[in-house]
Design a protein around this motif. Structure first.
Motif, PDB file in Angstrom:
ATOM      1  N   SER A  51      44.102  40.256  36.757  1.00 18.11           N
ATOM      2  CA  SER A  51      43.339  38.968  36.628  1.00 18.11           C
ATOM      3  C   SER A  51      43.448  38.625  35.217  1.00 18.11           C
ATOM      4  CB  SER A  51      41.944  38.946  36.961  1.00 18.11           C
ATOM      5  OG  SER A  51      41.327  37.633  36.694  1.00 18.11           O
ATOM      6  N   PRO A  52      43.465  37.428  34.623  1.00 20.56           N
ATOM      7  CA  PRO A  52      43.265  37.145  33.172  1.00 20.56           C
ATOM      8  C   PRO A  52      41.954  37.441  32.777  1.00 20.56           C
ATOM      9  CG  PRO A  52      43.979  35.102  34.435  1.00 20.56           C
ATOM     10  CD  PRO A  52      43.507  36.132  35.585  1.00 20.56           C
ATOM     11  N   ASP A  53      40.936  37.763  33.679  1.00 23.31           N
ATOM     12  CA  ASP A  53      39.564  38.352  33.221  1.00 23.31           C
ATOM     13  C   ASP A  53      39.888  39.887  33.151  1.00 23.31           C
ATOM     14  OD1 ASP A  53      38.448  35.667  33.062  1.00 23.31           O
ATOM     15  OD2 ASP A  53      37.985  35.847  35.075  1.00 23.31           O
ATOM     16  N   GLN A  54      38.642  40.594  32.787  1.00 18.50           N
ATOM     17  CA  GLN A  54      38.692  41.906  32.461  1.00 18.50           C
ATOM     18  C   GLN A  54      38.805  42.591  34.078  1.00 18.50           C
ATOM     19  OE1 GLN A  54      35.410  43.323  30.487  1.00 18.50           O
ATOM     20  NE2 GLN A  54      36.210  42.719  28.472  1.00 18.50           N
ATOM     21  N   PRO A  55      39.493  43.648  34.114  1.00 20.65           N
ATOM     22  CA  PRO A  55      39.714  44.369  35.452  1.00 20.65           C
ATOM     23  C   PRO A  55      38.222  44.783  35.840  1.00 20.65           C
ATOM     24  CG  PRO A  55      41.564  45.011  34.080  1.00 20.65           C
ATOM     25  CD  PRO A  55      40.610  44.465  33.552  1.00 20.65           C
ATOM     26  N   MET A  56      37.955  44.999  37.116  1.00 20.68           N
ATOM     27  CA  MET A  56      36.661  45.494  37.467  1.00 20.68           C
ATOM     28  C   MET A  56      36.229  47.030  36.939  1.00 20.68           C
ATOM     29  SD  MET A  56      35.039  46.127  41.127  1.00 20.68           S
ATOM     30  CE  MET A  56      34.935  44.283  41.493  1.00 20.68           C
ATOM     31  N   ALA A 102      44.754  48.126  38.654  1.00 22.87           N
ATOM     32  CA  ALA A 102      45.501  48.286  37.083  1.00 22.87           C
ATOM     33  C   ALA A 102      46.286  49.294  37.103  1.00 22.87           C
ATOM     34  CB  ALA A 102      44.626  47.631  36.091  1.00 22.87           C
ATOM     35  N   ASP A 103      45.600  50.422  37.409  1.00 23.42           N
ATOM     36  CA  ASP A 103      46.186  51.758  37.054  1.00 23.42           C
ATOM     37  C   ASP A 103      45.591  53.006  37.776  1.00 23.42           C
ATOM     38  OD1 ASP A 103      44.017  52.186  35.588  1.00 23.42           O
ATOM     39  OD2 ASP A 103      44.956  51.604  33.733  1.00 23.42           O
ATOM     40  N   ALA A 104      46.124  54.062  37.762  1.00 23.65           N
ATOM     41  CA  ALA A 104      45.412  55.343  38.405  1.00 23.65           C
ATOM     42  C   ALA A 104      44.137  55.825  37.971  1.00 23.65           C
ATOM     43  CB  ALA A 104      46.406  56.544  38.175  1.00 23.65           C
ATOM     44  N   ALA A 105      43.843  55.263  36.689  1.00 22.14           N
ATOM     45  CA  ALA A 105      42.581  55.576  36.075  1.00 22.14           C
ATOM     46  C   ALA A 105      41.240  54.888  36.761  1.00 22.14           C
ATOM     47  CB  ALA A 105      42.386  55.379  34.659  1.00 22.14           C
ATOM     48  N   GLN A 106      41.790  53.503  37.257  1.00 20.47           N
ATOM     49  CA  GLN A 106      40.968  52.681  37.971  1.00 20.47           C
ATOM     50  C   GLN A 106      40.670  53.282  39.396  1.00 20.47           C
ATOM     51  OE1 GLN A 106      42.035  48.610  38.568  1.00 20.47           O
ATOM     52  NE2 GLN A 106      40.211  47.736  38.056  1.00 20.47           N
ATOM     53  N   VAL A 107      41.595  53.751  39.972  1.00 20.88           N
ATOM     54  CA  VAL A 107      41.683  54.266  41.276  1.00 20.88           C
ATOM     55  C   VAL A 107      40.732  55.514  41.576  1.00 20.88           C
ATOM     56  CG1 VAL A 107      43.236  54.888  43.036  1.00 20.88           C
ATOM     57  CG2 VAL A 107      43.758  52.934  41.996  1.00 20.88           C
ATOM     58  N   LEU A 124      39.316  25.290  36.711  1.00 20.11           N
ATOM     59  CA  LEU A 124      38.997  26.217  37.869  1.00 20.11           C
ATOM     60  C   LEU A 124      39.453  27.565  37.087  1.00 20.11           C
ATOM     61  CD1 LEU A 124      39.245  24.735  41.271  1.00 20.11           C
ATOM     62  CD2 LEU A 124      37.281  25.349  40.256  1.00 20.11           C
ATOM     63  N   ALA A 125      40.671  27.493  36.949  1.00 23.65           N
ATOM     64  CA  ALA A 125      41.484  28.672  36.310  1.00 23.65           C
ATOM     65  C   ALA A 125      40.798  29.165  34.999  1.00 23.65           C
ATOM     66  CB  ALA A 125      42.583  28.594  36.041  1.00 23.65           C
ATOM     67  N   ALA A 126      39.889  28.402  34.243  1.00 24.49           N
ATOM     68  CA  ALA A 126      39.421  28.818  33.138  1.00 24.49           C
ATOM     69  C   ALA A 126      37.794  29.073  33.283  1.00 24.49           C
ATOM     70  CB  ALA A 126      39.142  27.682  32.181  1.00 24.49           C
ATOM     71  N   ALA A 127      37.501  29.164  34.403  1.00 23.91           N
ATOM     72  CA  ALA A 127      36.140  29.168  34.747  1.00 23.91           C
ATOM     73  C   ALA A 127      35.859  30.908  34.708  1.00 23.91           C
ATOM     74  CB  ALA A 127      35.598  28.723  36.086  1.00 23.91           C
ATOM     75  N   PRO A 128      34.543  31.204  34.338  1.00 21.90           N
ATOM     76  CA  PRO A 128      34.244  32.642  34.249  1.00 21.90           C
ATOM     77  C   PRO A 128      33.989  33.343  35.348  1.00 21.90           C
ATOM     78  CG  PRO A 128      32.389  31.370  33.454  1.00 21.90           C
ATOM     79  CD  PRO A 128      33.522  30.476  33.710  1.00 21.90           C
ATOM     80  N   GLY A 129      34.563  34.496  35.792  1.00 24.78           N
ATOM     81  CA  GLY A 129      34.270  34.998  37.157  1.00 24.78           C
ATOM     82  C   GLY A 129      35.342  35.092  37.959  1.00 24.78           C
ATOM     83  N   PRO A 130      35.195  36.001  39.226  1.00 21.89           N
ATOM     84  CA  PRO A 130      36.526  36.177  39.885  1.00 21.89           C
ATOM     85  C   PRO A 130      36.620  35.034  41.033  1.00 21.89           C
ATOM     86  CG  PRO A 130      34.527  37.743  40.620  1.00 21.89           C
ATOM     87  CD  PRO A 130      34.253  36.961  39.270  1.00 21.89           C
ATOM     88  N   ASP A 131      35.373  34.411  40.947  1.00 19.74           N
ATOM     89  CA  ASP A 131      35.507  33.317  42.128  1.00 19.74           C
ATOM     90  C   ASP A 131      34.545  32.008  41.735  1.00 19.74           C
ATOM     91  OD1 ASP A 131      33.145  34.400  42.875  1.00 19.74           O
ATOM     92  OD2 ASP A 131      33.770  35.206  44.769  1.00 19.74           O
ATOM     93  N   ILE A 132      34.249  31.165  42.379  1.00 15.76           N
ATOM     94  CA  ILE A 132      33.182  29.986  41.973  1.00 15.76           C
ATOM     95  C   ILE A 132      32.706  29.461  43.084  1.00 15.76           C
ATOM     96  CG2 ILE A 132      35.135  28.257  41.600  1.00 15.76           C
ATOM     97  CD1 ILE A 132      33.509  27.467  39.249  1.00 15.76           C
TER      98      ILE A 132
END
Length: 647
Positions: A99-104, A150-155, A287-295
């Motif tokens: 995501s353009p935002d930070q990964p969880m 994103a990667d194995a470290a996240q999993v 909407l693409a620029a809004a903060p967060g994963p959804d709205i």
């Protein structure tokens, strides 16, 4: 020797225990198993060999491939088709790895899974939470879907314990270390073949229209390169323009032709965006620029001024409306259409701030509300009117609120960051989200000059760190707050800091030192003629005096605190202190009377954790009086409330 924890299984009130690891945690069996899968894809086609080879046995299975190739589509379809194999439930999380935002953060996902598994009194340390998660899943037949990693470290922190669970991971990257360390079976997902691509167009446009122009269909299939997302966008344009010949669509797509399949989605998006109206393009970019994963729809109104364009964008597969009514978009779409509009972003951040303020006033109606920064023109915040509505709003918007704090910090809107942190504090306390409180208050430490706002930031960070059992950090922040308040000569802030120090030290059973800070809080409150703070300080002095065994003086302070309390929440706290004093003094009947009154006030206030805590405290004096059946009923009710809190 490491600390251990006992996991209790509670069935119809009977408790059995087996020792596992660190802390004391209760899980309730007989509750509905988690069912977190998104809706099953309605137009799934093809992938027969991929489905046949996917997750045939327990273990970790990864589906990897380029963006838009249909990894989530495949994983969710397989998960629904095989739900019967997982009687203990299905967990799902979008890790937002690209995501353009930070990964969880993995810790956020772990905590969500613990909530879904009905664990409560969860240990605050993230490593202990991972250990608990693995303990709770060790013997279960559970499906865990980790989407968009994103990667194995996240999993790795999200892999369950034991060998009976099945894990599906999707990612755009080769997760080599998962294969090496965990024996992960990896499926590299390629594009749909031509026949499957055609079948997908048939499923969306109908066989009559597809059969009418096979040459145009062949060209569309080639332009989309077998990527389901690209095919879905093209088909959606065909559905919304039923009179447009497919040959014309194929001709237009030809202008964006690219031999690289990974460019097919961007190319199709460019073609699709060209057909949008100016209003639709603007809304999509915002909407693409809004903060967060959804709205949510209300926040869309503040962001864009209108929700009228949303249905058309949804029909064009540029926007997805989830079952709960919220909107999200694929990260490939988001990255391509995002526009920078600082005024619009400020409007939606203000929407979150002012709605959070109103919701916080529902949760904490007593005391004077803090003045907020001026609201942006065009912002239309919501107005939750009751405790349940406020909590539901916070629950739905929490990830967006955290993202709004980050966005405000990035833009240098420091007053907004501070006020968002403040409005989230009560909610974080109620939901036991101390780590989130630490995250938000940490972003307020931008100040380089000594001022009251910086004192508040350190004090709040100290309080949150103490709730997270990070006591060395808590005391460091609180002592820094004390030094700053003394240097500023701010007696009001200093009084609050002493109160926080007393509370933090009390959590470590440092009762004598905690009492000294509570007494200083009392002295300063009287100096300031702050009657509310004085009442709280009297109660704290009563509590720590009782803890140190001087029950007569504790009772006197407690009764003085009760007489001085201006609101029901404060009265409830005083009643609980007096209930504790009377129980220690071997007067269980008087103890119960105080606890009963406190319980009535707690229920009226709606703070379920306080209700549960009061119920628990009533159990011992009831048992001392031989009222075991009543004690057992209250104990069960407390457990029910703790379970509800975790859900």
């Amino acid at each position: 020797m490491p600390e251990r924890f006992r996991v209790h299984n509670v069935v119809n009130g009977d408790v059995t225990g087996t020792v596992v690891q660190a802390g004391e945690v209760v899980v309730r069996t007989g509750r509905p198993a988690p069912r977190q899968l998104p809706a099953s894809p309605s137009r799934f086609v093809g992938r027969t060999s991929d489905l046949a080879g996917l997750a045939g046995s327990p273990g970790v299975h990864a589906v990897v491939g380029i963006g838009g190739v249909g990894k989530t589509w495949l994983a969710v379809h397989w998960a629904h088709a095989n739900r019967h194999r997982f009687p203990d439930g299905q967990l799902f999380v979008d890790l937002r790895g690209f995501s353009p935002d930070q990964p969880m953060a993995p810790a956020v996902a772990v905590r969500g899974f613990l909530d879904a598994l009905n664990a409560f009194d969860v240990p605050p340390d993230p490593h202990a939470q991972v250990a608990l998660y693995r303990s709770l899943t060790a013997d279960k037949r559970l499906l865990v879907v980790l989407d968009n990693a994103a990667d194995a470290a996240q999993v790795e922190p999200l892999l369950p314990g034991g060998s009976s669970c099945t894990v599906l991971v999707t990612s755009r990257r080769q997760l080599t270390s998962l294969v090496t360390r965990w024996g992960t079976l990896q499926l590299r997902l390629g594009p749909l073949d031509d026949a499957e691509s055609r079948d997908l167009l048939v499923a969306r446009l109908g066989a009559v229209r597809v059969d009418a122009d096979p040459e145009a269909v062949r060209r569309i299939v080639r332009h989309c390169a077998g990527l389901p997302l690209a095919l879905a966008i093209v088909a959606s344009r065909g559905q919304t323009s039923p009179g447009t010949p497919l040959a014309r669509i194929a001709d237009e797509l030809g202008q964006f032709d690219d031999e690289d399949p990974s460019n097919s989605v961007p190319a199709v998006l460019s073609w699709s965006l060209r057909g949008l109206s100016d209003a639709q393009s603007r809304v999509l970019g915002l909407l693409a620029a809004a903060p967060g994963p959804d709205i949510g729809p209300a926040a869309v109104g503040s962001l864009t001024g209108s929700t009228s364009e949303l249905p058309a964008l949804e029909r064009l597969c540029l926007l997805e409306r989830k079952a709960d009514g919220r909107y999200r978009m694929h990260d490939l779409v988001r990255a391509q259409v995002r526009v920078e509009d600082v005024e619009a972003v400020r409007r939606v951040v203000d929407h979150y701030l002012h709605t959070a303020h109103a919701a916080d006033r529902c949760l904490q109606p007593h005391g004077s509300p803090a003045p907020l920064p001026p609201m942006s023109r065009g912002c239309r915040p919501e107005a939750p009117a009751a405790v349940d509505a406020a909590l539901a709003w916070f629950d739905a918007e929490h990830q967006c609120l955290l993202a709004a704090v980050d966005t405000a910090a990035e833009h240098g809107w420091h007053d907004v960051v501070r006020h968002l942190a403040r409005t989230l504090t009560t909610y974080h306390h109620r939901r036991d989200q101390a780590d989130a409180d630490i995250r938000t208050w940490s972003l307020t430490l931008h100040e380089r000059t000594r001022n009251p706002a910086l004192v508040t930031s350190h004090r709040r960070l100290g309080e949150a760190s103490a709730r997270a059992h990070r006591y060395s950090e808590a005391l460091a922040h609180l002592r820094e707050a004390r030094v700053l308040a003394e240097q500023l000569g701010d007696v009001h802030q200093l009084s609050h800091v002493h109160r926080a120090l007393a509370w933090a030290l009390g959590r470590q059973d440092e009762d004598a030192e905690a009492l000294r800070h509570a007494q200083e809080n009392l002295r300063l409150s009287r100096e300031l003629h702050d009657t509310v703070s004085e009442a709280h300080a009297l109660n704290a002095v009563a509590w720590f005096t009782a803890r140190l065994g001087d029950l007569g003086r504790a009772r006197a302070f407690g009764e003085a605190a009760l007489a001085a309390q201006p609101n029901p929440e404060g009265e409830a706290s005083c009643r609980e202190t007096l209930g504790y004093v009377e129980f220690r003094a071997h007067r269980p009947d008087r103890s119960i009377e105080h606890y009963k009154r406190a319980l009535v006030l707690r229920r009226a206030h709606g703070y379920l954790r306080h209700v549960a805590n009061t119920l628990e405290r009533m159990v011992a004096p009831l048992r001392e009086l031989g009222r075991d059946e009543e004690a057992e009923a209250l104990s069960r009710e407390a457990e029910e409330l703790f379970t509800r809190l975790r859900r």
